[in-house]
Design a protein around this motif. Structure first.
Motif, PDB file in Angstrom:
ATOM      1  N   GLN A  24      32.876  36.502  42.625  1.00 20.32           N
ATOM      2  CA  GLN A  24      33.689  35.558  43.392  1.00 20.32           C
ATOM      3  C   GLN A  24      34.326  36.196  44.623  1.00 20.32           C
ATOM      4  OE1 GLN A  24      37.086  33.842  41.464  1.00 20.32           O
ATOM      5  NE2 GLN A  24      37.852  35.819  40.739  1.00 20.32           N
ATOM      6  N   ILE A  25      34.455  37.495  44.607  1.00 17.52           N
ATOM      7  CA  ILE A  25      35.027  38.215  45.749  1.00 17.52           C
ATOM      8  C   ILE A  25      34.113  38.087  46.964  1.00 17.52           C
ATOM      9  CG2 ILE A  25      35.692  40.513  46.595  1.00 17.52           C
ATOM     10  CD1 ILE A  25      36.286  41.157  43.576  1.00 17.52           C
ATOM     11  N   ARG A  26      32.799  38.139  46.738  1.00 16.55           N
ATOM     12  CA  ARG A  26      31.821  38.083  47.828  1.00 16.55           C
ATOM     13  C   ARG A  26      31.271  36.686  48.077  1.00 16.55           C
ATOM     14  NH1 ARG A  26      30.330  42.007  44.375  1.00 16.55           N
ATOM     15  NH2 ARG A  26      28.470  40.905  43.724  1.00 16.55           N
TER      16      ARG A  26
ATOM     17  N   ILE B 168      29.616  29.576  28.692  1.00 12.20           N
ATOM     18  CA  ILE B 168      30.336  29.927  29.916  1.00 12.20           C
ATOM     19  C   ILE B 168      30.981  31.304  29.790  1.00 12.20           C
ATOM     20  CG2 ILE B 168      32.360  29.320  31.297  1.00 12.20           C
ATOM     21  CD1 ILE B 168      31.551  26.348  30.832  1.00 12.20           C
ATOM     22  N   ASN B 169      31.516  31.600  28.632  1.00 14.30           N
ATOM     23  CA  ASN B 169      32.189  32.881  28.410  1.00 14.30           C
ATOM     24  C   ASN B 169      31.238  34.057  28.641  1.00 14.30           C
ATOM     25  OD1 ASN B 169      34.538  34.406  27.615  1.00 14.30           O
ATOM     26  ND2 ASN B 169      33.513  34.790  25.669  1.00 14.30           N
ATOM     27  N   ALA B 170      29.959  33.835  28.383  1.00 14.65           N
ATOM     28  CA  ALA B 170      28.977  34.910  28.529  1.00 14.65           C
ATOM     29  C   ALA B 170      28.843  35.402  29.970  1.00 14.65           C
ATOM     30  CB  ALA B 170      27.612  34.441  28.009  1.00 14.65           C
ATOM     31  N   VAL B 171      29.219  34.566  30.946  1.00 13.08           N
ATOM     32  CA  VAL B 171      29.039  34.954  32.346  1.00 13.08           C
ATOM     33  C   VAL B 171      30.366  35.154  33.090  1.00 13.08           C
ATOM     34  CG1 VAL B 171      26.780  33.842  32.487  1.00 13.08           C
ATOM     35  CG2 VAL B 171      28.827  32.573  33.185  1.00 13.08           C
ATOM     36  N   ILE B 172      31.473  35.097  32.391  1.00  7.74           N
ATOM     37  CA  ILE B 172      32.792  35.203  33.045  1.00  7.74           C
ATOM     38  C   ILE B 172      32.934  36.513  33.819  1.00  7.74           C
ATOM     39  CG2 ILE B 172      35.259  35.518  32.577  1.00  7.74           C
ATOM     40  CD1 ILE B 172      34.441  32.639  32.522  1.00  7.74           C
ATOM     41  N   ASP B 173      32.582  37.621  33.214  1.00 11.57           N
ATOM     42  CA  ASP B 173      32.744  38.911  33.894  1.00 11.57           C
ATOM     43  C   ASP B 173      31.959  38.954  35.202  1.00 11.57           C
ATOM     44  OD1 ASP B 173      34.420  39.829  31.892  1.00 11.57           O
ATOM     45  OD2 ASP B 173      32.812  40.859  30.803  1.00 11.57           O
ATOM     46  N   ASP B 174      30.713  38.487  35.156  1.00 12.74           N
ATOM     47  CA  ASP B 174      29.886  38.478  36.351  1.00 12.74           C
ATOM     48  C   ASP B 174      30.480  37.543  37.410  1.00 12.74           C
ATOM     49  OD1 ASP B 174      27.600  39.334  37.829  1.00 12.74           O
ATOM     50  OD2 ASP B 174      26.588  37.448  37.343  1.00 12.74           O
ATOM     51  N   ALA B 175      30.950  36.392  37.001  1.00 16.64           N
ATOM     52  CA  ALA B 175      31.543  35.432  37.944  1.00 16.64           C
ATOM     53  C   ALA B 175      32.792  36.007  38.594  1.00 16.64           C
ATOM     54  CB  ALA B 175      31.875  34.123  37.223  1.00 16.64           C
ATOM     55  N   GLU B 176      33.619  36.657  37.804  1.00 13.82           N
ATOM     56  CA  GLU B 176      34.855  37.233  38.348  1.00 13.82           C
ATOM     57  C   GLU B 176      34.538  38.321  39.380  1.00 13.82           C
ATOM     58  OE1 GLU B 176      37.984  36.391  38.083  1.00 13.82           O
ATOM     59  OE2 GLU B 176      37.718  34.804  36.632  1.00 13.82           O
TER      60      GLU B 176
ATOM     61  N   ASN C 166      31.322  30.257  46.877  1.00 11.19           N
ATOM     62  CA  ASN C 166      30.850  29.231  45.940  1.00 11.19           C
ATOM     63  C   ASN C 166      31.148  29.627  44.492  1.00 11.19           C
ATOM     64  OD1 ASN C 166      29.836  27.455  47.898  1.00 11.19           O
ATOM     65  ND2 ASN C 166      27.967  28.677  48.074  1.00 11.19           N
ATOM     66  N   VAL C 167      31.007  30.890  44.192  1.00 10.21           N
ATOM     67  CA  VAL C 167      31.345  31.372  42.851  1.00 10.21           C
ATOM     68  C   VAL C 167      32.857  31.254  42.641  1.00 10.21           C
ATOM     69  CG1 VAL C 167      31.337  33.352  41.277  1.00 10.21           C
ATOM     70  CG2 VAL C 167      29.328  32.875  42.694  1.00 10.21           C
ATOM     71  N   LYS C 168      33.638  31.559  43.671  1.00 11.29           N
ATOM     72  CA  LYS C 168      35.098  31.427  43.588  1.00 11.29           C
ATOM     73  C   LYS C 168      35.482  29.986  43.254  1.00 11.29           C
ATOM     74  CE  LYS C 168      39.548  32.368  44.760  1.00 11.29           C
ATOM     75  NZ  LYS C 168      40.290  31.638  43.772  1.00 11.29           N
ATOM     76  N   ARG C 169      34.846  29.026  43.935  1.00 13.45           N
ATOM     77  CA  ARG C 169      35.124  27.614  43.654  1.00 13.45           C
ATOM     78  C   ARG C 169      34.714  27.259  42.229  1.00 13.45           C
ATOM     79  NH1 ARG C 169      34.049  27.176  49.230  1.00 13.45           N
ATOM     80  NH2 ARG C 169      31.827  26.860  48.989  1.00 13.45           N
TER      81      ARG C 169
ATOM     82  N   MET D  91      40.089  43.600  44.206  1.00 12.92           N
ATOM     83  CA  MET D  91      39.152  43.699  43.094  1.00 12.92           C
ATOM     84  C   MET D  91      39.884  43.708  41.760  1.00 12.92           C
ATOM     85  SD  MET D  91      35.763  44.452  42.562  1.00 12.92           S
ATOM     86  CE  MET D  91      34.740  45.230  41.381  1.00 12.92           C
ATOM     87  N   ALA D  92      40.993  44.449  41.682  1.00 11.48           N
ATOM     88  CA  ALA D  92      41.743  44.533  40.429  1.00 11.48           C
ATOM     89  C   ALA D  92      42.286  43.169  40.029  1.00 11.48           C
ATOM     90  CB  ALA D  92      42.883  45.536  40.562  1.00 11.48           C
ATOM     91  N   GLY D  93      42.736  42.354  41.014  1.00 10.76           N
ATOM     92  CA  GLY D  93      43.251  41.024  40.718  1.00 10.76           C
ATOM     93  C   GLY D  93      42.193  40.134  40.091  1.00 10.76           C
TER      94      GLY D  93
END
Length: 161
Positions: free
Chosen positions: A62-64, A51-59, A67-70, A1-3
């Motif tokens: 992406q762990i779960r 795109i910047n507005a959703v970066i935190d949510d995407a990060e 598709n978000v990771k890609r 998670m920290a990564g």
């Protein structure tokens, strides 16, 4: 998670640098002096803001969600491509400034190398616009996908997190 959070902070910082560079007077002046399509810079900036507005949510997601990771990986590639273009523009500006200094200190009549340099600038200008359009298209496509992936601004939707 920290990564993932470190990666998100890195990407957010990278986007902030891109915002600053897109607003740089040197880059804006270059586009105006060369009569290039300065609206491309504005469109690029607006797309990056979206795109910047959703970066935190995407990060975080992406762990779960692979598709978000890609999506995040594709986003990183597109942002790096935008940064590379900004680097090339700034390099071209520096080269032109140096050539102008050399020309000012030299009393020689323009020669063949000056004409060749001018032709290469025109080619660079045409190429850079089309490359910005391609990066912009890639980023716009990714921006549209954020909704499909359920990414939310600052991690909050209608009902909260």
């Amino acid at each position: 998670m920290a990564g993932a959070l470190v990666g998100g902070a890195f990407l957010s910082a990278f986007l902030q640098v891109a915002f600053d560079r897109l607003a740089s007077p040197k880059i804006l002046d270059y586009f105006q002096e060369r009569k290039l399509n300065a609206s491309l810079l504005k469109k690029l900036q607006i797309t990056l803001i979206s795109i910047n507005a959703v970066i935190d949510d995407a990060e975080e997601k992406q762990i779960r969600n692979p598709n978000v990771k890609r999506w995040v990986d594709e986003l990183k590639e597109a942002v790096f491509a935008a940064e590379d273009l900004l680097d090339e523009i700034e390099t071209e500006i520096s080269i032109q400034e140096l050539e102008a200094e050399l020309h000012a200190t030299s009393s020689k009549v323009p020669n063949l190398s000056t004409a060749m340099a001018s032709a290469s600038v025109n080619l660079f200008d045409k190429e850079i616009e089309s490359r910005i359009e391609k990066v912009l298209g890639d980023l716009k496509h990714l921006a549209k996908q954020k909704d499909v992936l359920g990414l939310m601004k600052d991690g909050f939707g209608v009902g909260g997190k």
